[in-house]
Design an enzyme around this catalytic site. Structure first.
Site, PDB file in Angstrom:
ATOM      1  N   SER A   1       0.618  -1.239   0.171  1.00 45.50           N
ATOM      2  CA  SER A   1       0.489  -0.029  -0.270  1.00 45.50           C
ATOM      3  C   SER A   1       0.775   1.353  -0.017  1.00 45.50           C
ATOM      4  O   SER A   1       1.817   1.591  -0.192  1.00 45.50           O
ATOM      5  CB  SER A   1      -0.866  -0.268   1.169  1.00 45.50           C
ATOM      6  OG  SER A   1      -1.404  -0.982   1.489  1.00 45.50           O
TER       7      SER A   1
HETATM    8  N1  SAH Z   1      -0.653  -4.543   3.717  1.00 42.63           N
HETATM    9  C1  SAH Z   1       0.255  -5.463   2.849  1.00 42.63           C
HETATM   10  C2  SAH Z   1      -1.166  -4.917   1.340  1.00 42.63           C
HETATM   11  C3  SAH Z   1      -1.955  -5.715   1.012  1.00 42.63           C
HETATM   12  S1  SAH Z   1      -2.139  -6.000  -0.979  1.00 42.63           S
HETATM   13  C4  SAH Z   1       0.944  -4.412   2.441  1.00 42.63           C
HETATM   14  O1  SAH Z   1       1.872  -4.174   3.773  1.00 42.63           O
HETATM   15  O2  SAH Z   1       1.999  -4.854   1.603  1.00 42.63           O
HETATM   16  C5  SAH Z   1      -3.579  -7.546  -0.291  1.00 42.63           C
HETATM   17  C6  SAH Z   1      -3.734  -8.573   0.290  1.00 42.63           C
HETATM   18  O3  SAH Z   1      -4.324  -9.255   0.671  1.00 42.63           O
HETATM   19  C7  SAH Z   1      -2.560  -9.242  -1.229  1.00 42.63           C
HETATM   20  O4  SAH Z   1      -1.389  -9.822  -0.178  1.00 42.63           O
HETATM   21  C8  SAH Z   1      -3.544 -10.331  -1.418  1.00 42.63           C
HETATM   22  O5  SAH Z   1      -2.698 -11.609  -1.915  1.00 42.63           O
HETATM   23  C9  SAH Z   1      -4.217 -10.912   0.194  1.00 42.63           C
HETATM   24  N2  SAH Z   1      -5.219 -11.170  -0.216  1.00 42.63           N
HETATM   25  C10 SAH Z   1      -6.241 -10.833  -0.630  1.00 42.63           C
HETATM   26  N3  SAH Z   1      -7.599 -11.877  -0.578  1.00 42.63           N
HETATM   27  C11 SAH Z   1      -7.540 -11.881   1.091  1.00 42.63           C
HETATM   28  C12 SAH Z   1      -8.236 -13.093   1.282  1.00 42.63           C
HETATM   29  N4  SAH Z   1      -9.141 -14.073   1.067  1.00 42.63           N
HETATM   30  N5  SAH Z   1      -7.456 -13.963   2.451  1.00 42.63           N
HETATM   31  C13 SAH Z   1      -6.198 -13.476   2.943  1.00 42.63           C
HETATM   32  N6  SAH Z   1      -5.560 -11.970   2.507  1.00 42.63           N
HETATM   33  C14 SAH Z   1      -6.017 -12.205   1.417  1.00 42.63           C
END
Ligand code: SAH
Length: 223
Positions: free
Chosen positions: A75
């Site tokens: 993010s």
């Molecule tokens: N917090 C992260 C950014 C998150 S981007 C950071 O600091 O880098 C969103 C993330 O959520 C992605 O890695 C994606 O694979 C994950 N994601 C998507 N759907 C999900 C689910 N149902 N359960 C767990 N993770 C999920």
């Protein structure tokens, strides 16, 4: 400029990116109204360049999200700060994060809470975040590969829950895993933009929901 400044500057870290990181925190974070000294300090010392793919290292402190592979992104720094400030993590808190991604948000939270449990659905991302966090010494972060819609029932309840991918509605399991006196922050909606939603569970168990600013997150996937 602000009362907290003396507590934060200079960033007490020394690597090739310290100056860039300090500028990021001053301009993008403090400059947009984030005032929590603990949060500013945590972002000042967290080496964001080590959470992005090596070919993006020189962009790591830019004012935007970056791709980290598998359709995921780290993010934008300001969004990490805004959500963390809304979450109000405390030193005694057990925190659950959904969407580990790079592990950067978890690393920031690790400095403000007691323990951070984080769930990532993509196995490769869970593995690489675990490695990054371990190599940097964040021993109070626990990464699990799994579906965030289920939360982490074995570790519940949590004092704080932060969701960093957008579900169409706040998952029921996460609300169930929120402790009395706890708070959940999530981007909610199925459109292009989502709304940050804050749910507080009052000490008597009742829920209170409020809505924050619009944000842009990747959708939370269903297995
Ligand atoms: N917090 C992260 C950014 C998150 S981007 C950071 O600091 O880098 C969103 C993330 O959520 C992605 O890695 C994606 O694979 C994950 N994601 C998507 N759907 C999900 C689910 N149902 N359960 C767990 N993770 C999920």
């Amino acid at each position: 400029m602000v009362g907290s400044a003396a507590l934060v500057w200079p960033c007490h870290a020394s690597d090739a990116f310290t100056a860039e990181r300090e500028r990021m925190v001053r301009e993008q974070i403090e400059g947009r109204g984030i005032r929590s000294p603990g949060l500013l300090r945590a972002m000042c010392v967290t080496p964001r360049h080590l959470f992005v793919p090596s070919h993006f290292r020189s962009d790591a402190y830019g004012d935007y999200p970056l791709p980290i592979g598998f359709g995921a992104t780290i993010s934008q720094p300001y969004v990490v700060a805004l959500m963390t400030e809304l979450l109000e993590p405390g030193k005694r808190h057990k925190v659950l994060e959904i969407g580990t991604g790079s592990g950067y948000q978890a690393a920031v939270l690790a400095q403000l809470a007691d323990r951070v449990y984080t769930v990532e659905i993509v196995p490769e991302l869970a593995d690489s975040a675990r490695k990054t966090l371990r190599s940097l010494g964040y021993s109070n972060v626990f990464v699990r590969q799994g579906d965030g819609y289920e939360g982490w029932p074995e570790q519940a309840p949590f004092d704080r829950i932060i969701v960093t991918a957008a579900p169409p509605e706040v998952p029921e399991a996460l609300i169930r895993q929120l402790a009395a006196g706890g708070r959940l922050v999530a981007p909610v909606g199925s459109g292009w933009l989502q709304q940050l939603v804050v749910i507080d569970r009052k000490p008597d168990g009742t829920l209170h929901r409020s809505v924050g600013p619009p944000v842009l997150f990747l959708p939370m996937k269903r297995n």
